[in-house]
Design a protein around this motif. Structure first.
Motif, PDB file in Angstrom:
ATOM      1  N   ASP A  30       0.822  -1.216   0.000  1.00 46.34           N
ATOM      2  CA  ASP A  30       0.000   0.000   0.000  1.00 46.34           C
ATOM      3  C   ASP A  30       0.853   1.261   0.000  1.00 46.34           C
ATOM      4  N   GLY A  31       1.861   1.302  -0.851  1.00 44.78           N
ATOM      5  CA  GLY A  31       2.698   2.484  -0.990  1.00 44.78           C
ATOM      6  C   GLY A  31       3.845   2.588  -0.009  1.00 44.78           C
ATOM      7  N   VAL A  32       3.976   1.627   0.903  1.00 42.92           N
ATOM      8  CA  VAL A  32       5.045   1.642   1.905  1.00 42.92           C
ATOM      9  C   VAL A  32       6.078   0.571   1.554  1.00 42.92           C
ATOM     10  N   ILE A  33       7.335   0.984   1.439  1.00 45.39           N
ATOM     11  CA  ILE A  33       8.411   0.027   1.162  1.00 45.39           C
ATOM     12  C   ILE A  33       8.734  -0.746   2.435  1.00 45.39           C
ATOM     13  N   VAL A  34       8.771  -2.059   2.314  1.00 44.79           N
ATOM     14  CA  VAL A  34       9.004  -2.941   3.450  1.00 44.79           C
ATOM     15  C   VAL A  34      10.204  -3.826   3.150  1.00 44.79           C
ATOM     16  N   GLU A  35      11.150  -3.853   4.085  1.00 44.52           N
ATOM     17  CA  GLU A  35      12.310  -4.730   3.948  1.00 44.52           C
ATOM     18  C   GLU A  35      12.022  -6.056   4.626  1.00 44.52           C
ATOM     19  N   MET A  36      12.178  -7.141   3.899  1.00 45.97           N
ATOM     20  CA  MET A  36      11.939  -8.477   4.439  1.00 45.97           C
ATOM     21  C   MET A  36      13.217  -8.981   5.100  1.00 45.97           C
ATOM     22  N   THR A  37      13.082  -9.478   6.317  1.00 48.68           N
ATOM     23  CA  THR A  37      14.248  -9.969   7.033  1.00 48.68           C
ATOM     24  C   THR A  37      14.739 -11.285   6.426  1.00 48.68           C
ATOM     25  N   GLN A  38      15.987 -11.608   6.695  1.00 45.88           N
ATOM     26  CA  GLN A  38      16.582 -12.838   6.186  1.00 45.88           C
ATOM     27  C   GLN A  38      15.841 -14.049   6.754  1.00 45.88           C
ATOM     28  N   PRO A  39      15.331 -14.951   5.897  1.00 50.68           N
ATOM     29  CA  PRO A  39      14.605 -16.112   6.395  1.00 50.68           C
ATOM     30  C   PRO A  39      15.540 -17.101   7.098  1.00 50.68           C
ATOM     31  N   THR A  40      14.950 -17.939   7.942  1.00 49.53           N
ATOM     32  CA  THR A  40      15.723 -18.959   8.651  1.00 49.53           C
ATOM     33  C   THR A  40      16.081 -20.110   7.716  1.00 49.53           C
ATOM     34  N   GLY A  41      16.997 -20.944   8.176  1.00 43.27           N
ATOM     35  CA  GLY A  41      17.375 -22.119   7.399  1.00 43.27           C
ATOM     36  C   GLY A  41      16.209 -23.060   7.122  1.00 43.27           C
ATOM     37  N   PRO A  42      15.414 -23.444   8.145  1.00 36.98           N
ATOM     38  CA  PRO A  42      14.264 -24.322   7.890  1.00 36.98           C
ATOM     39  C   PRO A  42      13.271 -23.724   6.890  1.00 36.98           C
ATOM     40  N   HIS A  43      13.054 -22.423   6.978  1.00 36.57           N
ATOM     41  CA  HIS A  43      12.173 -21.725   6.044  1.00 36.57           C
ATOM     42  C   HIS A  43      12.682 -21.905   4.608  1.00 36.57           C
ATOM     43  N   GLU A  44      13.983 -21.711   4.406  1.00 40.34           N
ATOM     44  CA  GLU A  44      14.571 -21.854   3.079  1.00 40.34           C
ATOM     45  C   GLU A  44      14.563 -23.307   2.610  1.00 40.34           C
ATOM     46  N   ASN A  45      14.742 -24.250   3.550  1.00 32.47           N
ATOM     47  CA  ASN A  45      14.679 -25.667   3.182  1.00 32.47           C
ATOM     48  C   ASN A  45      13.329 -26.021   2.575  1.00 32.47           C
ATOM     49  N   ILE A  46      12.258 -25.518   3.170  1.00 32.28           N
ATOM     50  CA  ILE A  46      10.916 -25.813   2.671  1.00 32.28           C
ATOM     51  C   ILE A  46      10.704 -25.176   1.308  1.00 32.28           C
ATOM     52  N   ILE A  47      11.145 -23.934   1.148  1.00 32.36           N
ATOM     53  CA  ILE A  47      11.017 -23.265  -0.150  1.00 32.36           C
ATOM     54  C   ILE A  47      11.739 -24.071  -1.237  1.00 32.36           C
ATOM     55  N   GLY A  48      12.986 -24.473  -0.950  1.00 34.92           N
ATOM     56  CA  GLY A  48      13.762 -25.228  -1.921  1.00 34.92           C
ATOM     57  C   GLY A  48      13.132 -26.568  -2.248  1.00 34.92           C
ATOM     58  N   PHE A  49      12.614 -27.241  -1.218  1.00 37.65           N
ATOM     59  CA  PHE A  49      11.973 -28.547  -1.414  1.00 37.65           C
ATOM     60  C   PHE A  49      10.755 -28.415  -2.317  1.00 37.65           C
ATOM     61  N   LEU A  50       9.893 -27.444  -2.034  1.00 42.24           N
ATOM     62  CA  LEU A  50       8.678 -27.269  -2.834  1.00 42.24           C
ATOM     63  C   LEU A  50       9.004 -26.858  -4.269  1.00 42.24           C
ATOM     64  N   ALA A  51       9.966 -25.950  -4.419  1.00 45.31           N
ATOM     65  CA  ALA A  51      10.346 -25.518  -5.765  1.00 45.31           C
ATOM     66  C   ALA A  51      10.856 -26.695  -6.590  1.00 45.31           C
ATOM     67  N   LEU A  52      11.636 -27.578  -5.958  1.00 42.76           N
ATOM     68  CA  LEU A  52      12.169 -28.742  -6.665  1.00 42.76           C
ATOM     69  C   LEU A  52      11.063 -29.721  -7.031  1.00 42.76           C
ATOM     70  N   GLU A  53      10.190 -30.052  -6.072  1.00 39.18           N
ATOM     71  CA  GLU A  53       9.116 -31.008  -6.332  1.00 39.18           C
ATOM     72  C   GLU A  53       8.175 -30.503  -7.424  1.00 39.18           C
ATOM     73  N   ILE A  54       7.846 -29.227  -7.371  1.00 38.78           N
ATOM     74  CA  ILE A  54       6.940 -28.657  -8.374  1.00 38.78           C
ATOM     75  C   ILE A  54       7.630 -28.604  -9.740  1.00 38.78           C
ATOM     76  N   SER A  55       8.911 -28.270  -9.758  1.00 32.69           N
ATOM     77  CA  SER A  55       9.640 -28.217 -11.028  1.00 32.69           C
ATOM     78  C   SER A  55       9.694 -29.583 -11.702  1.00 32.69           C
ATOM     79  N   VAL A  56       9.820 -30.641 -10.905  1.00 31.55           N
ATOM     80  CA  VAL A  56       9.816 -31.999 -11.464  1.00 31.55           C
ATOM     81  C   VAL A  56       8.498 -32.275 -12.170  1.00 31.55           C
ATOM     82  N   ASP A  57       7.378 -31.866 -11.556  1.00 34.17           N
ATOM     83  CA  ASP A  57       6.068 -32.061 -12.177  1.00 34.17           C
ATOM     84  C   ASP A  57       5.915 -31.202 -13.432  1.00 34.17           C
ATOM     85  N   ILE A  58       6.416 -29.977 -13.391  1.00 34.22           N
ATOM     86  CA  ILE A  58       6.355 -29.105 -14.562  1.00 34.22           C
ATOM     87  C   ILE A  58       7.053 -29.765 -15.754  1.00 34.22           C
ATOM     88  N   LYS A  59       8.239 -30.293 -15.497  1.00 41.18           N
ATOM     89  CA  LYS A  59       8.999 -30.934 -16.576  1.00 41.18           C
ATOM     90  C   LYS A  59       8.316 -32.218 -17.040  1.00 41.18           C
TER      91      LYS A  59
END
Length: 208
Positions: A30-59
């Motif tokens: 809503d017009g306000v710039i927001v800086e996102m803090t660095q995500p935790t390791g577990p958070h990034e693990n889930i992102i990477g896992f989902l991106a990989l699983e979904i990419s396999v289905d896409i291919k």
């Protein structure tokens, strides 16, 4: 956790993308710039896992989709720009996107089959703000992966268990299905996706 940068005035989306530095991760709310803090390791693990699983289905299904690294989602009638944890883009519609070539931004439902947000301490933004905006755009499917059960009881129930909420667009409005434990994930975008909620949650467990 998010932190608004000091600004003397609200900014437009165009001003935001011109200002946005290469380093760091920023969103416009809503017009306000927001800086996102660095995500935790577990958070990034889930992102990477989902991106990989979904990419396999896409291919495997030869779909015209891809997952970009830093693209933004812009609601058409709002001075906002969101950077989802996982953004699925339909490349066949990019020719119709006014912000894609110069700003790597999508704003049309035909370009965005699915968005996934992995919940951190700013869970209200995922459940309230982004859910409303993604529904307004007409994104067919919106996943909220709340692996730490941070959201209020009105969203994930009194037992406060890790929960995946999948919002599917039905006649222009989101209807939610929720998955916990050994529940098989049901996705209209990927009907053959063979994942349970627990498999996704365990991707964030660095001690497994």
């Amino acid at each position: 956790m998010t932190q608004a940068l000091p600004k003397t005035k609200l900014v437009t989306f165009e001003e935001f993308v011109q200002w946005k530095p290469d380093g760091g991760r920023y969103e416009l709310h809503d017009g306000v710039i927001v800086e996102m803090t660095q995500p935790t390791g577990p958070h990034e693990n889930i992102i990477g896992f989902l991106a990989l699983e979904i990419s396999v289905d896409i291919k495997r299904l030869n779909l015209p989709y891809f997952i970009p690294k830093t693209a933004l989602v812009k609601p058409p009638e709002n001075e906002a720009g969101y950077s989802p944890d996982v953004l699925l883009i339909n490349r066949s519609n990019l020719i119709n996107e006014p912000f894609w070539e110069k700003q790597s931004t999508v704003s049309q439902s035909d370009s965005i089959p699915c968005v996934i947000e992995v919940v951190s301490t700013n869970w209200r933004t995922d459940y309230y703000t982004k859910r409303g905006m993604y529904e307004e755009i007409g994104i067919q499917e919106y996943w909220i992966v709340d692996y730490l059960a941070l959201a209020g009881k009105s969203f994930i129930g009194n037992s406060k268990q890790p929960t995946i909420s999948i919002y599917s667009l039905v006649e222009g409005e989101y209807q939610v299905s929720q998955f916990r434990g050994s529940d098989q994930i049901i996705s209209t975008i990927f009907p053959e996706l063979n994942l349970t909620a627990e498999q996704i949650f365990q991707a964030g467990n660095t001690t497994r």
